[in-house]
Design a protein around this motif. Structure first.
Motif, mmCIF file in Angstrom:
data_model
loop_
_atom_site.group_PDB
_atom_site.id
_atom_site.type_symbol
_atom_site.label_atom_id
_atom_site.label_comp_id
_atom_site.label_asym_id
_atom_site.label_seq_id
_atom_site.Cartn_x
_atom_site.Cartn_y
_atom_site.Cartn_z
ATOM 1 N N TRP A 158 0.832 -1.222 0.096
ATOM 2 C CA TRP A 158 0.099 0.173 0.078
ATOM 3 C C TRP A 158 0.978 1.165 0.001
ATOM 4 N N LEU A 169 -5.259 2.895 -4.080
ATOM 5 C CA LEU A 169 -5.510 1.730 -3.172
ATOM 6 C C LEU A 169 -6.483 2.198 -1.814
ATOM 7 N N PHE A 175 -7.711 0.280 3.196
ATOM 8 C CA PHE A 175 -7.003 -0.737 2.614
ATOM 9 C C PHE A 175 -6.914 -1.738 3.729
ATOM 10 N N TYR A 179 -8.461 -5.002 2.414
ATOM 11 C CA TYR A 179 -7.614 -6.077 1.926
ATOM 12 C C TYR A 179 -6.817 -6.921 3.024
ATOM 13 N N ARG A 191 -10.456 -11.767 -2.181
ATOM 14 C CA ARG A 191 -9.957 -10.613 -1.819
ATOM 15 C C ARG A 191 -8.486 -10.592 -2.316
ATOM 16 N N TYR A 192 -7.710 -11.558 -2.165
ATOM 17 C CA TYR A 192 -6.449 -11.558 -2.642
ATOM 18 C C TYR A 192 -6.381 -11.313 -4.278
ATOM 19 N N LEU A 195 -7.175 -7.762 -5.227
ATOM 20 C CA LEU A 195 -6.100 -6.975 -5.044
ATOM 21 C C LEU A 195 -4.936 -7.350 -6.070
ATOM 22 N N ARG A 198 -5.928 -5.804 -9.281
ATOM 23 C CA ARG A 198 -6.073 -4.176 -9.417
ATOM 24 C C ARG A 198 -4.790 -3.545 -9.388
#
Length: 454
Positions: A158, A169, A175, A179, A191-192, A195, A198
């Protein structure tokens, strides 16, 4: 691919993280990007590179070698303030992390087209003054260069993205909730994956294994290291004293009859380059080269590399050994005092230790260490054939991985001088460290004078 990706980000005003493995040319790709921007007439303002102090010399050397057409400005040292007056005339400005927050006001009076943050893991804590200063730099594009974009936790990822693409993010709190907690504490795969999708467009990471088809089997890299201030002072004191003494000897006795004194003088300078404690165990100056080595090792071992470190000085290996112990890094060691050579070799080959310390004379030949994919020559061996034999402990039949060979050379010292002389006079190394009777034919009074010059 790396250059095209950097140019794409530049075109659309986006930031990114170039996260290639160590040794895959992040420095070169960066310089190529700046060169291409200049050639296309798009370098509206200088590009800024911020790096650890120990890498400034390396960036200078690489820029000189690969992009000599770029106008360089290094902002470093105590008398650096006037340099800011000429920033606008440069294509490439290089400075270091420790100076960033001290010089922030001067930087904010400039404008930069691109800002590159080398070894960007130095900015993984967003609360430090250096990280805050980096975020306040006036740059159109920001690129983070690091082989380890995340060392401990997702918060570091991040922090990098908050530097290169602020807000992309979300803020730190969101965050963490969206995440970090679901991924780190609950193992939430969706979620992994989210991310990962992204960040993927803005992060380019290639490992040595992936790039192997494009690489030669062996890649050799010279790593330039700048002496710390105390080392510089000590080196200059010894150099000036020796220069005067050797010039007098040459005038009185000639090169052939001054061998012992010359070799002793060179030994002292080489020891200071490696670690001042080799010259005087009570010396507290510290070693920039040892610091650089430990930085490299941290990154290489994070990448799963197996590393051989060669030195001519067993006393230097002992100092490295102490530092490895303090860092909790496992190692094997082989010197002329090692009676059982088979056991450390077996342990290294079996993967029980990631680092092997070897004295060049004891282990430069006759060993098969194909578990290693990285060789570091801590101090240069002036005889290229002997150095090559040492490298070939890893780069030999049975090796199924590309091998990376690093040579650590201190900037502006006898190490650089002898390298330059080597290129011009191949017999020099044999004369300096080979048979005594070869000395006089291999080295002249002029050569010796160059070695001791400032």
């Amino acid at each position: 691919d790396g250059l095209n990706w950097l140019m794409f980000l530049r075109e659309f005003g986006l930031g990114g993280v170039l996260a290639d493995d160590m040794g895959l040319g992040k420095t070169l790709q960066t310089l190529a990007c700046i060169q291409a921007e200049k050639a296309a007439g798009r370098l509206s303002a200088p590009a800024l590179v911020v790096c650890p102090t120990t890498l400034i010399a390396n960036w200078e050397a690489e820029a000189e070698k690969f992009t000599p057409g770029l106008k360089r400005l290094v902002i470093h040292g105590q008398r650096r303030k006037p340099f800011f007056d000429t920033v606008a005339e440069a294509d490439l400005v290089i400075t270091s992390y420790p100076l960033l927050h001290r010089d922030l006001e001067q930087h904010q009076n400039q404008s930069y087209s691109l800002a590159f943050f080398d070894e960007a893991q130095h900015l993984k804590n967003p609360a430090t003054v250096t990280s805050k200063a980096a975020r306040r730099l006036p740059a159109e594009n920001r690129i983070a260069l690091t082989g380890t974009p995340m060392e401990n936790h997702l918060g570091e990822l991040w922090a990098l993205f908050d530097l290169i693409l602020p807000g992309y993010l979300a803020d730190q709190k969101i965050f963490r909730e969206h995440y970090r907690k679901p991924i780190e504490e609950q193992g939430n795969q969706s979620r992994y994956a989210e991310l990962s999708r992204r960040v993927r467009p803005f992060m380019l990471r290639r490992t040595k294994d992936q790039v192997t088809p494009e690489l030669p089997e062996k890649t050799e890299i010279v790593r330039h290291v700048e002496l710390n201030r105390q080392q510089k002072d000590l080196y200059e004191t010894i150099r000036a004293t020796m220069d005067k003494r050797i010039r007098k000897l040459l005038a009185e006795k000639g090169a052939a009859r001054s061998q012992i004194e010359i070799l002793d003088a060179l030994l002292k300078l080489r020891q200071i380059c490696c670690h001042p404690a080799l010259l005087n165990p009570e010396e507290t100056a510290g070693s920039a080269k040892l610091d650089s080595l430990m930085e490299m090792l941290e990154q290489l071992l994070d990448e799963g590399r197996k590393v051989i470190i060669f030195s001519q000085f067993t006393s230097m290996l002992a100092l490295i050994e102490t530092t490895l112990k303090a860092a909790g890094i496992g190692y094997e060691k082989l010197t002329g005092q090692t009676r059982d050579r088979a056991t450390p070799v077996k342990r290294f080959q079996n993967g029980e230790s990631p680092v092997f310390l070897i004295s060049l004379k004891a282990g430069g030949t006759g060993l098969n260490l194909t578990a290693a994919d990285c060789v570091i020559h801590y101090d240069p061996w002036w005889n290229p054939a002997a150095e090559q034999q040492a490298t070939d402990r890893a780069w030999r039949i049975g090796q199924d991985k590309p091998v990376f060979v690093y040579r650590l050379i201190t900037e502006g010292t006898v190490e650089e001088r002898i390298q330059a002389l080597q290129a011009r006079k191949s017999q020099l190394a044999d004369g300096l460290y080979g048979k005594a009777d070869a000395f006089s034919s291999a080295i002249t009074a002029d050569d010796i004078s160059v070695l001791f010059e400032k």
